[in-house]
Design a protein around this motif. Structure first.
Motif, PDB file in Angstrom:
ATOM      1  N   GLU A 101      32.862  45.097  36.001  1.00 17.93           N
ATOM      2  CA  GLU A 101      33.094  45.694  37.315  1.00 17.93           C
ATOM      3  C   GLU A 101      34.590  45.823  37.553  1.00 17.93           C
ATOM      4  O   GLU A 101      35.376  44.996  37.103  1.00 17.93           O
ATOM      5  CB  GLU A 101      32.470  44.828  38.410  1.00 17.93           C
ATOM      6  CG  GLU A 101      30.962  44.859  38.393  1.00 17.93           C
ATOM      7  CD  GLU A 101      30.350  44.071  39.544  1.00 17.93           C
ATOM      8  OE1 GLU A 101      31.091  43.414  40.307  1.00 17.93           O
ATOM      9  OE2 GLU A 101      29.123  44.121  39.669  1.00 17.93           O
ATOM     10  N   SER A 102      34.954  46.850  38.268  1.00 17.64           N
ATOM     11  CA  SER A 102      36.365  47.114  38.542  1.00 17.64           C
ATOM     12  C   SER A 102      36.847  46.182  39.655  1.00 17.64           C
ATOM     13  O   SER A 102      36.202  46.041  40.684  1.00 17.64           O
ATOM     14  CB  SER A 102      36.532  48.571  38.959  1.00 17.64           C
ATOM     15  OG  SER A 102      37.880  48.846  39.213  1.00 17.64           O
ATOM     16  N   ARG A 103      37.974  45.533  39.410  1.00 17.57           N
ATOM     17  CA  ARG A 103      38.629  44.703  40.423  1.00 17.57           C
ATOM     18  C   ARG A 103      40.114  44.954  40.352  1.00 17.57           C
ATOM     19  O   ARG A 103      40.668  45.165  39.277  1.00 17.57           O
ATOM     20  CB  ARG A 103      38.352  43.224  40.174  1.00 17.57           C
ATOM     21  CG  ARG A 103      36.937  42.843  40.551  1.00 17.57           C
ATOM     22  CD  ARG A 103      36.630  41.385  40.507  1.00 17.57           C
ATOM     23  NE  ARG A 103      37.660  40.507  40.992  1.00 17.57           N
ATOM     24  CZ  ARG A 103      37.601  39.181  40.851  1.00 17.57           C
ATOM     25  NH1 ARG A 103      36.598  38.623  40.248  1.00 17.57           N
ATOM     26  NH2 ARG A 103      38.578  38.435  41.309  1.00 17.57           N
ATOM     27  N   LYS A 104      40.764  44.906  41.486  1.00 15.80           N
ATOM     28  CA  LYS A 104      42.192  45.220  41.551  1.00 15.80           C
ATOM     29  C   LYS A 104      43.010  44.328  40.627  1.00 15.80           C
ATOM     30  O   LYS A 104      43.901  44.818  39.928  1.00 15.80           O
ATOM     31  CB  LYS A 104      42.701  45.117  42.987  1.00 15.80           C
ATOM     32  CG  LYS A 104      44.180  45.491  43.080  1.00 15.80           C
ATOM     33  CD  LYS A 104      44.648  45.701  44.463  1.00 15.80           C
ATOM     34  CE  LYS A 104      46.102  46.002  44.628  1.00 15.80           C
ATOM     35  NZ  LYS A 104      46.910  46.398  43.537  1.00 15.80           N
ATOM     36  N   TYR A 115      42.526  45.611  37.135  1.00 17.79           N
ATOM     37  CA  TYR A 115      43.159  46.926  37.023  1.00 17.79           C
ATOM     38  C   TYR A 115      44.677  46.782  36.898  1.00 17.79           C
ATOM     39  O   TYR A 115      45.302  47.422  36.058  1.00 17.79           O
ATOM     40  CB  TYR A 115      42.798  47.781  38.238  1.00 17.79           C
ATOM     41  CG  TYR A 115      43.569  49.076  38.303  1.00 17.79           C
ATOM     42  CD1 TYR A 115      43.179  50.179  37.543  1.00 17.79           C
ATOM     43  CD2 TYR A 115      44.702  49.193  39.097  1.00 17.79           C
ATOM     44  CE1 TYR A 115      43.903  51.363  37.584  1.00 17.79           C
ATOM     45  CE2 TYR A 115      45.434  50.367  39.147  1.00 17.79           C
ATOM     46  CZ  TYR A 115      45.023  51.451  38.388  1.00 17.79           C
ATOM     47  OH  TYR A 115      45.745  52.615  38.426  1.00 17.79           O
ATOM     48  N   HIS A 170      36.191  35.850  35.616  1.00 19.14           N
ATOM     49  CA  HIS A 170      35.887  35.877  37.044  1.00 19.14           C
ATOM     50  C   HIS A 170      35.205  37.171  37.483  1.00 19.14           C
ATOM     51  O   HIS A 170      34.999  37.384  38.680  1.00 19.14           O
ATOM     52  CB  HIS A 170      37.173  35.718  37.869  1.00 19.14           C
ATOM     53  CG  HIS A 170      37.961  34.506  37.508  1.00 19.14           C
ATOM     54  ND1 HIS A 170      37.544  33.232  37.772  1.00 19.14           N
ATOM     55  CD2 HIS A 170      39.163  34.381  36.865  1.00 19.14           C
ATOM     56  CE1 HIS A 170      38.440  32.365  37.329  1.00 19.14           C
ATOM     57  NE2 HIS A 170      39.426  33.045  36.770  1.00 19.14           N
ATOM     58  N   ILE A 171      34.905  38.041  36.528  1.00 16.39           N
ATOM     59  CA  ILE A 171      34.384  39.366  36.872  1.00 16.39           C
ATOM     60  C   ILE A 171      32.973  39.532  36.337  1.00 16.39           C
ATOM     61  O   ILE A 171      32.680  39.164  35.197  1.00 16.39           O
ATOM     62  CB  ILE A 171      35.310  40.472  36.311  1.00 16.39           C
ATOM     63  CG1 ILE A 171      36.697  40.331  36.943  1.00 16.39           C
ATOM     64  CG2 ILE A 171      34.729  41.853  36.565  1.00 16.39           C
ATOM     65  CD1 ILE A 171      37.708  41.312  36.409  1.00 16.39           C
ATOM     66  N   GLU A 195      41.165  36.768  33.366  1.00 22.42           N
ATOM     67  CA  GLU A 195      40.627  37.482  34.525  1.00 22.42           C
ATOM     68  C   GLU A 195      39.163  37.871  34.311  1.00 22.42           C
ATOM     69  O   GLU A 195      38.366  37.843  35.240  1.00 22.42           O
ATOM     70  CB  GLU A 195      41.482  38.716  34.820  1.00 22.42           C
ATOM     71  CG  GLU A 195      41.130  39.440  36.092  1.00 22.42           C
ATOM     72  CD  GLU A 195      41.342  38.608  37.350  1.00 22.42           C
ATOM     73  OE1 GLU A 195      40.555  38.805  38.303  1.00 22.42           O
ATOM     74  OE2 GLU A 195      42.265  37.778  37.395  1.00 22.42           O
TER      75      GLU A 195
END
Length: 131
Positions: free
Chosen positions: A42-45, A48, A27-28, A24
């Motif tokens: 960065e925060s992504r659902k 998380y 992709h962030i 994951e």
């Protein structure tokens, strides 16, 4: 006691979740460097949710977490209380003093201030005193 406990992730489910988190991260975006030269993801659902699943699987009752790329040596305090450091991927020979080398598939609980040398992507999970 050094104030650091090392644990090994032994279950297939835990290792699989760690791999999914690593996938994951590709992709962030990383946020700009902080004043120490390190970068938070960065925060992504999706991230998380995976981190939450891993922490629940490990039985870590936490009050907050964050995912970072550590590229420069940092000092880690315990302002909010004990916490866990969970390496996701390591490059070179990251080291925790006190505590020893950091490896993917291991996680560390600490109650003392630490020095962390790079390089790795990791989860910091903050807990209440007493785990």
């Amino acid at each position: 006691m050094s104030g650091v406990e090392n644990h090994v992730m032994t279950s297939k489910e835990g290792k699989d979740l760690l791999k999914e988190i690593e996938d994951e991260l590709s992709h962030i975006k990383l946020r700009p460097e902080d004043i120490f030269g390190n970068r938070e993801y960065e925060s992504r659902k999706a991230l998380y949710d995976k981190v939450k699943q891993l922490l629940e699987h490990l039985g870590i009752g936490h009050i907050g977490d964050t995912v970072w790329r550590i590229s420069k040596r940092i000092l880690i305090g315990n302002k909010t209380g004990p916490s866990y450091i969970i390496p996701i991927s390591v490059k070179g020979m990251p080291y925790l003093n006190p505590g020893g080398p950091l490896k993917s598939g291991w996680y560390m609980y600490h109650t003392v201030n630490l020095e962390l040398t790079p390089e790795l992507d990791c989860i910091f999970a903050f807990t209440k005193p007493g785990k």
